[in-house]
Design a protein around this motif. Structure first.
Motif: not given
Length: 52
Positions: A18-23, A25-29, A31-38
């Motif tokens: 719940t903490t990760l998906i609350l409005p 939060r910067q969790t999506p950003q 995750i995207n930065s790690f994905t883009n790094l890979f």
């Protein structure tokens, strides 16, 4: 594990998700930065990365 321990772990797990998906939060950003790094590293290794 006892029943009480399982219930406690379930409550903690639900709280963390719940903490990760609350409005707000910067969790999506993050995750995207790690994905883009890979993806960037992989595309550079394959020679298909963007030209600088």
């Amino acid at each position: 594990m006892g029943t009480l321990e399982k219930v406690a772990m379930g409550i903690i797990g639900i709280g963390m998700v719940t903490t990760l998906i609350l409005p707000g939060r910067q969790t999506p950003q993050v995750i995207n930065s790690f994905t883009n790094l890979f993806r960037g590293s992989l595309s550079t290794a394959m020679g298909t990365g963007k030209k600088v």
